[in-house]
Design a protein around this motif. Structure first.
Motif, PDB file in Angstrom:
ATOM      1  N   LYS A  28       0.932  -1.304   0.034  1.00 39.29           N
ATOM      2  CA  LYS A  28      -0.046  -0.152  -0.147  1.00 39.29           C
ATOM      3  C   LYS A  28       0.838   1.093   0.007  1.00 39.29           C
ATOM      4  O   LYS A  28       0.441   2.314   0.189  1.00 39.29           O
ATOM      5  CB  LYS A  28      -0.867   0.141   1.156  1.00 39.29           C
ATOM      6  CG  LYS A  28      -1.910  -1.234   1.230  1.00 39.29           C
ATOM      7  CD  LYS A  28      -2.926  -0.953   0.326  1.00 39.29           C
ATOM      8  CE  LYS A  28      -4.098  -1.972   0.416  1.00 39.29           C
ATOM      9  NZ  LYS A  28      -4.986  -2.226  -0.882  1.00 39.29           N
ATOM     10  N   ASN A  30       3.607   3.816  -1.818  1.00 42.74           N
ATOM     11  CA  ASN A  30       4.220   4.265  -2.869  1.00 42.74           C
ATOM     12  C   ASN A  30       5.308   5.273  -2.710  1.00 42.74           C
ATOM     13  O   ASN A  30       5.317   6.056  -1.996  1.00 42.74           O
ATOM     14  CB  ASN A  30       3.126   4.802  -3.993  1.00 42.74           C
ATOM     15  CG  ASN A  30       2.449   3.566  -4.800  1.00 42.74           C
ATOM     16  OD1 ASN A  30       3.080   2.856  -5.229  1.00 42.74           O
ATOM     17  ND2 ASN A  30       1.255   3.828  -4.444  1.00 42.74           N
ATOM     18  N   SER A  41       3.709   7.988  -0.605  1.00 40.36           N
ATOM     19  CA  SER A  41       2.152   8.144  -0.225  1.00 40.36           C
ATOM     20  C   SER A  41       1.848   6.570   0.265  1.00 40.36           C
ATOM     21  O   SER A  41       2.724   5.628   0.016  1.00 40.36           O
ATOM     22  CB  SER A  41       1.297   8.388  -1.586  1.00 40.36           C
ATOM     23  OG  SER A  41       1.709   7.474  -2.753  1.00 40.36           O
ATOM     24  N   ASP A  43      -1.893   4.143   1.066  1.00 36.41           N
ATOM     25  CA  ASP A  43      -3.207   3.966   1.228  1.00 36.41           C
ATOM     26  C   ASP A  43      -3.532   3.447   2.521  1.00 36.41           C
ATOM     27  O   ASP A  43      -3.301   2.292   2.827  1.00 36.41           O
ATOM     28  CB  ASP A  43      -3.854   3.319   0.014  1.00 36.41           C
ATOM     29  CG  ASP A  43      -3.759   4.185  -1.054  1.00 36.41           C
ATOM     30  OD1 ASP A  43      -4.312   5.343  -1.029  1.00 36.41           O
ATOM     31  OD2 ASP A  43      -3.092   3.610  -2.266  1.00 36.41           O
ATOM     32  N   ASN A  45      -6.093   1.593   5.345  1.00 37.08           N
ATOM     33  CA  ASN A  45      -7.218   0.978   5.191  1.00 37.08           C
ATOM     34  C   ASN A  45      -7.219  -0.129   6.376  1.00 37.08           C
ATOM     35  O   ASN A  45      -7.018  -1.065   6.009  1.00 37.08           O
ATOM     36  CB  ASN A  45      -7.707   0.369   3.945  1.00 37.08           C
ATOM     37  CG  ASN A  45      -9.331  -0.115   3.871  1.00 37.08           C
ATOM     38  OD1 ASN A  45      -9.984  -0.040   4.928  1.00 37.08           O
ATOM     39  ND2 ASN A  45      -9.914  -0.914   2.736  1.00 37.08           N
ATOM     40  N   SER A  62      -8.866   5.026   7.487  1.00 36.73           N
ATOM     41  CA  SER A  62      -8.783   5.025   5.855  1.00 36.73           C
ATOM     42  C   SER A  62      -8.559   6.045   5.458  1.00 36.73           C
ATOM     43  O   SER A  62      -8.847   7.376   5.793  1.00 36.73           O
ATOM     44  CB  SER A  62      -9.981   4.391   5.343  1.00 36.73           C
ATOM     45  OG  SER A  62     -11.085   5.136   5.562  1.00 36.73           O
ATOM     46  N   GLY A  63      -8.058   6.089   4.221  1.00 32.45           N
ATOM     47  CA  GLY A  63      -7.714   7.546   3.322  1.00 32.45           C
ATOM     48  C   GLY A  63      -6.308   7.265   2.657  1.00 32.45           C
ATOM     49  O   GLY A  63      -5.665   6.241   2.686  1.00 32.45           O
ATOM     50  N   HIS A  64      -5.988   8.317   2.259  1.00 31.62           N
ATOM     51  CA  HIS A  64      -4.952   8.575   1.412  1.00 31.62           C
ATOM     52  C   HIS A  64      -4.000   9.712   2.129  1.00 31.62           C
ATOM     53  O   HIS A  64      -4.208  10.795   2.398  1.00 31.62           O
ATOM     54  CB  HIS A  64      -5.003   8.855   0.077  1.00 31.62           C
ATOM     55  CG  HIS A  64      -3.791   8.938  -0.847  1.00 31.62           C
ATOM     56  ND1 HIS A  64      -3.226   7.768  -1.256  1.00 31.62           N
ATOM     57  CD2 HIS A  64      -3.089   9.870  -1.159  1.00 31.62           C
ATOM     58  CE1 HIS A  64      -2.178   8.173  -2.279  1.00 31.62           C
ATOM     59  NE2 HIS A  64      -2.094   9.459  -1.875  1.00 31.62           N
ATOM     60  N   GLU A  66      -0.034  11.461   1.897  1.00 34.96           N
ATOM     61  CA  GLU A  66       1.361  11.569   1.186  1.00 34.96           C
ATOM     62  C   GLU A  66       1.982  12.830   1.665  1.00 34.96           C
ATOM     63  O   GLU A  66       1.549  13.944   2.193  1.00 34.96           O
ATOM     64  CB  GLU A  66       0.878  11.754  -0.513  1.00 34.96           C
ATOM     65  CG  GLU A  66       0.352  12.855  -0.932  1.00 34.96           C
ATOM     66  CD  GLU A  66       0.223  12.734  -2.463  1.00 34.96           C
ATOM     67  OE1 GLU A  66      -0.382  11.683  -3.017  1.00 34.96           O
ATOM     68  OE2 GLU A  66       0.558  13.611  -3.083  1.00 34.96           O
TER      69      GLU A  66
END
Length: 114
Positions: A28, A30, A41, A43, A45, A62-64, A66
């Motif tokens: 998850k 990057n 970044s 992700d 969850n 949850s969410g993103h 970066e």
């Protein structure tokens, strides 16, 4: 979650960047380099459930998230990354100034007495 904690240390040849991303699976995560910018970044969850007697505690995250860093003076071709125990470690070698080229003497060939 808006971001994550990052520590940057520096020695003569390298920047060492550590990002704390507890509970984030490696797939998850990057790390990208684009046009002089490094972006980390993730992700998120995850669900966490704890039962304590008759009390149930449930949390979802949850969410993103970066964060981006300017790579000025970094040798982007040789960045390496390692992820273990929720800590992403990046090694960012500094660009070494190009060695100054010595003047090169060109040998002249041809007839001696033209």
């Amino acid at each position: 979650a808006s971001g994550f904690r990052v520590d940057v240390r520096e020695d003569d040849a390298t920047y060492h960047l550590e990002a704390e991303l507890p509970g984030v699976p490696k797939d998850k995560l990057n790390v990208t380099v684009d046009d002089g910018t490094l972006t980390i970044s993730a992700d998120l969850n995850e669900a966490k459930k704890e039962e304590n007697g008759s009390y149930l505690y449930s949390e979802r995250r949850s969410g993103h998230v970066e964060r981006s860093f300017n790579l000025e003076g970094i040798d982007a071709e040789h960045i390496s990354a390692d992820y273990a125990n929720g800590v992403l470690k990046l090694t960012l070698p500094k660009e070494q100034p190009a060695p100054k080229k010595e003047a090169k003497k060109i040998e002249i060939t041809g007839a001696e007495n033209a």
